[in-house]
Design a protein around this motif. Sequence first.
Motif, PDB file in Angstrom:
ATOM      1  N   GLN A 471       0.824  -1.202   0.000  1.00  0.00           N
ATOM      2  CA  GLN A 471       0.000   0.000   0.000  1.00  0.00           C
ATOM      3  C   GLN A 471       0.869   1.268   0.000  1.00  0.00           C
ATOM      4  O   GLN A 471       2.039   1.246   0.377  1.00  0.00           O
ATOM      5  CB  GLN A 471      -0.914   0.021   1.231  1.00  0.00           C
ATOM      6  N   ILE A 472       0.253   2.356  -0.434  1.00  0.00           N
ATOM      7  CA  ILE A 472       0.932   3.670  -0.420  1.00  0.00           C
ATOM      8  C   ILE A 472       0.685   4.319   0.948  1.00  0.00           C
ATOM      9  O   ILE A 472      -0.454   4.352   1.414  1.00  0.00           O
ATOM     10  CB  ILE A 472       0.393   4.591  -1.537  1.00  0.00           C
ATOM     11  N   PRO A 473       1.701   4.829   1.603  1.00  0.00           N
ATOM     12  CA  PRO A 473       1.476   5.507   2.896  1.00  0.00           C
ATOM     13  C   PRO A 473       0.418   6.613   2.744  1.00  0.00           C
ATOM     14  O   PRO A 473       0.372   7.316   1.732  1.00  0.00           O
ATOM     15  CB  PRO A 473       2.852   6.084   3.245  1.00  0.00           C
ATOM     16  N   GLU A 474      -0.430   6.735   3.767  1.00  0.00           N
ATOM     17  CA  GLU A 474      -1.538   7.704   3.693  1.00  0.00           C
ATOM     18  C   GLU A 474      -1.043   9.115   3.425  1.00  0.00           C
ATOM     19  O   GLU A 474      -1.689   9.884   2.706  1.00  0.00           O
ATOM     20  CB  GLU A 474      -2.342   7.659   5.004  1.00  0.00           C
ATOM     21  N   GLU A 475       0.089   9.479   4.018  1.00  0.00           N
ATOM     22  CA  GLU A 475       0.583  10.854   3.829  1.00  0.00           C
ATOM     23  C   GLU A 475       1.096  11.094   2.413  1.00  0.00           C
ATOM     24  O   GLU A 475       1.312  12.238   2.013  1.00  0.00           O
ATOM     25  CB  GLU A 475       1.694  11.162   4.833  1.00  0.00           C
ATOM     26  N   ASP A 488       8.519   4.830  -3.638  1.00  0.00           N
ATOM     27  CA  ASP A 488       9.639   3.904  -3.426  1.00  0.00           C
ATOM     28  C   ASP A 488      10.663   4.175  -4.517  1.00  0.00           C
ATOM     29  O   ASP A 488      10.561   3.646  -5.625  1.00  0.00           O
ATOM     30  CB  ASP A 488       9.138   2.460  -3.473  1.00  0.00           C
ATOM     31  N   LYS A 489      11.639   5.021  -4.212  1.00  0.00           N
ATOM     32  CA  LYS A 489      12.592   5.450  -5.229  1.00  0.00           C
ATOM     33  C   LYS A 489      13.462   4.295  -5.712  1.00  0.00           C
ATOM     34  O   LYS A 489      13.809   4.228  -6.902  1.00  0.00           O
ATOM     35  CB  LYS A 489      13.468   6.574  -4.684  1.00  0.00           C
ATOM     36  N   ALA A 490      13.812   3.390  -4.808  1.00  0.00           N
ATOM     37  CA  ALA A 490      14.677   2.268  -5.198  1.00  0.00           C
ATOM     38  C   ALA A 490      13.975   1.369  -6.207  1.00  0.00           C
ATOM     39  O   ALA A 490      14.533   0.995  -7.238  1.00  0.00           O
ATOM     40  CB  ALA A 490      15.074   1.464  -3.956  1.00  0.00           C
ATOM     41  N   GLN A 514     -12.727  16.361 -15.348  1.00  0.00           N
ATOM     42  CA  GLN A 514     -13.165  15.104 -14.762  1.00  0.00           C
ATOM     43  C   GLN A 514     -12.278  14.757 -13.565  1.00  0.00           C
ATOM     44  O   GLN A 514     -11.232  15.369 -13.354  1.00  0.00           O
ATOM     45  CB  GLN A 514     -13.112  13.976 -15.802  1.00  0.00           C
ATOM     46  N   LYS A 515     -12.732  13.787 -12.779  1.00  0.00           N
ATOM     47  CA  LYS A 515     -12.047  13.438 -11.536  1.00  0.00           C
ATOM     48  C   LYS A 515     -11.199  12.189 -11.704  1.00  0.00           C
ATOM     49  O   LYS A 515     -11.504  11.316 -12.512  1.00  0.00           O
ATOM     50  CB  LYS A 515     -13.072  13.206 -10.412  1.00  0.00           C
ATOM     51  N   CYS A 516     -10.151  12.121 -10.855  1.00  0.00           N
ATOM     52  CA  CYS A 516      -9.318  10.924 -10.763  1.00  0.00           C
ATOM     53  C   CYS A 516      -8.835  10.810  -9.333  1.00  0.00           C
ATOM     54  O   CYS A 516      -8.856  11.786  -8.573  1.00  0.00           O
ATOM     55  CB  CYS A 516      -8.139  10.989 -11.735  1.00  0.00           C
ATOM     56  N   GLY A 517      -8.395   9.624  -8.915  1.00  0.00           N
ATOM     57  CA  GLY A 517      -7.957   9.458  -7.546  1.00  0.00           C
ATOM     58  C   GLY A 517      -7.277   8.132  -7.311  1.00  0.00           C
ATOM     59  O   GLY A 517      -7.134   7.303  -8.219  1.00  0.00           O
ATOM     60  N   VAL A 518      -6.879   7.908  -6.041  1.00  0.00           N
ATOM     61  CA  VAL A 518      -6.194   6.686  -5.637  1.00  0.00           C
ATOM     62  C   VAL A 518      -6.627   6.345  -4.223  1.00  0.00           C
ATOM     63  O   VAL A 518      -6.897   7.240  -3.422  1.00  0.00           O
ATOM     64  CB  VAL A 518      -4.658   6.874  -5.719  1.00  0.00           C
ATOM     65  N   ARG A 519      -6.707   5.035  -3.933  1.00  0.00           N
ATOM     66  CA  ARG A 519      -7.042   4.619  -2.578  1.00  0.00           C
ATOM     67  C   ARG A 519      -6.385   3.275  -2.287  1.00  0.00           C
ATOM     68  O   ARG A 519      -6.123   2.467  -3.189  1.00  0.00           O
ATOM     69  CB  ARG A 519      -8.545   4.509  -2.402  1.00  0.00           C
ATOM     70  N   ASN A 520      -6.110   3.058  -0.999  1.00  0.00           N
ATOM     71  CA  ASN A 520      -5.537   1.798  -0.551  1.00  0.00           C
ATOM     72  C   ASN A 520      -6.663   0.817  -0.242  1.00  0.00           C
ATOM     73  O   ASN A 520      -7.632   1.161   0.449  1.00  0.00           O
ATOM     74  CB  ASN A 520      -4.695   2.004   0.713  1.00  0.00           C
ATOM     75  N   LEU A 521      -6.537  -0.400  -0.785  1.00  0.00           N
ATOM     76  CA  LEU A 521      -7.473  -1.470  -0.460  1.00  0.00           C
ATOM     77  C   LEU A 521      -6.769  -2.491   0.427  1.00  0.00           C
ATOM     78  O   LEU A 521      -5.600  -2.319   0.793  1.00  0.00           O
ATOM     79  CB  LEU A 521      -8.004  -2.106  -1.740  1.00  0.00           C
ATOM     80  N   GLU A 522      -7.469  -3.565   0.734  1.00  0.00           N
ATOM     81  CA  GLU A 522      -6.937  -4.506   1.731  1.00  0.00           C
ATOM     82  C   GLU A 522      -5.627  -5.163   1.288  1.00  0.00           C
ATOM     83  O   GLU A 522      -4.705  -5.312   2.086  1.00  0.00           O
ATOM     84  CB  GLU A 522      -7.986  -5.595   2.001  1.00  0.00           C
ATOM     85  N   HIS A 523      -5.520  -5.523   0.002  1.00  0.00           N
ATOM     86  CA  HIS A 523      -4.317  -6.237  -0.442  1.00  0.00           C
ATOM     87  C   HIS A 523      -3.576  -5.479  -1.536  1.00  0.00           C
ATOM     88  O   HIS A 523      -2.793  -6.082  -2.278  1.00  0.00           O
ATOM     89  CB  HIS A 523      -4.695  -7.633  -0.968  1.00  0.00           C
ATOM     90  N   GLY A 524      -3.833  -4.194  -1.702  1.00  0.00           N
ATOM     91  CA  GLY A 524      -3.142  -3.476  -2.756  1.00  0.00           C
ATOM     92  C   GLY A 524      -3.626  -2.029  -2.889  1.00  0.00           C
ATOM     93  O   GLY A 524      -4.161  -1.439  -1.950  1.00  0.00           O
TER      94      GLY A 524
END
Length: 535
Positions: A471-475, A488-490, A514-524
């Motif tokens: 997952q992507i850190p919330e911040e 993750d730069k590496a 139009q809108k776009c976005g991102v969210r963390n789910l349980e496994h990805g």
Amino acid sequence: MVKHRERKFYSHSVKMTQSIRTKLIIVMILMMGLVLFALWFMNYTLLSTYYEYNKVSQLAESFFDANKVVNEDEGYVSGNQEMASASQLNLEIIEQNSSVNLYVFRVLRVQKLVGSVFYQFNYSFDYPNVTETEQKMLEDLTMNYIYSMYGEEEIASVEGRKLIQKRKQYTIFKVYDKRIGSYYLELFGGLDSGSFIYLRTNYQSMQENIVVFNRFIGYAGLSVLLLGVILMVFIGNSFAKPILQITDIAKRMSELDFDVKYPVTTSDEIGVLGGSINVLSETLETTISELKTANNELQKDIENKIQIDEMRKEFLSNVSHELKTPIALIQGYAEGLQDNINEDKESREFYCEVIIDEAKKMNKMVKKLLTLNQIEFGKDQAAFERFDIVSLIRNVMQSALLLAGQKEAEMSFDQEYGPVYVWADEYMVEEVVTNYISNAINHVDYEKRITVSLERKQDTVRVSVFNSGNQIPEEDLEKVWIKFYKVDKARTREYGGSGIGLSIVKAVMDSMNQKCGVRNLEHGVEFWFELDCRN
């Protein structure tokens, strides 16, 4: 620079010595005291003179009135008759109205003694009728005036007499009567008829009157002062109350409280001032509100400028960093070829492949930057057209099967029904879907599952791309759209990512509103965007 913004206002805490009410009372007391002192001074210095002048004028006026009455009595003037009763009545009226004793008489010279200054006269009183005792007294009082007519003596030199006024027809003296200890004013003159007139009025001592009057002024003045202080307290309060109220309003205005208003009930200066304070309060409230709005906008502009400046610096740093490695590789391998470090054919081909591969990476990054720049600055306008989004997604996924196979990732499209038509720029939407799927392939992990789904919501269609993995850190969720930003730069460096792809997605969706976005789910992680599907 002003250190103290808050002004000091004095309302109920005003010192008594600085109060307008106190000053007003003091000024009014001083004015009343000055008036009373002026009255006392004028009474002490001028009243005697004025009283004497008034009495002298009264005697002169009585003389002329009596002369007129006598002259109009023709029988008396001709010497054929005694003075008529009507004339005597008019003379009595003059006496009463002027508060004088009036005598009209004739003088007959009887004898003059030769060799000596002596005359003997015989009086004939025509008005009023007098007794022998009164006649004797009047002869004594007027004898000196008769003598003066013959030049035997000067009346002014007689003890107890003071000349006040001398005219052609009469003379007025101030006389002191030793017998009763009082002053009199006496007028002696000749009438046009040939008779003599003697007027006498009491001239009371003014010093005693002045003392009494000054005492009266003192008592009256104290009473007036006391009453004036009481009245001025009430009047001062009526004047000071609205001023204190306006002062309190001004103090609250200095504390940015503009709700309070002065109740204008009069049209005088206080009412006009209160109305002006109300207008000033409304104007200040509006102005401060506008200033706060402008200040807030300015603060936002400053923050945006700072952010843009930081982004520019970061952009230059990222571009320099991204180009530095491939340029160094190209330069190193090119120099190796030039120096014939490896003479065998395979080594030279490897050197050439590295140079070509790094050049392709640089070219790809520059193209993305140009695309992003054109979209952000409006040079690449969206051309809306109606097309099948399902078909577009299937074509992009078909093109990415090879890359997904290299990562051993499984791709699926959760779409059971037929075509779904949307309004958008087909080329730009293809760029968005490509970036989402490429990003999912590069970050897929664990089950290595990539799922593309399509959800219809009334007038919009949401396309989502999910990949299993970290997952992507919330911040960092809102930062992934920033150019060159890498969570993750590496790992990004492993697959050669530049951090521009998602920035292009954001710019494309903004250009089409139009809108776009991102969210963390349980496994990805799931990335999504929406398009208009209204018929």
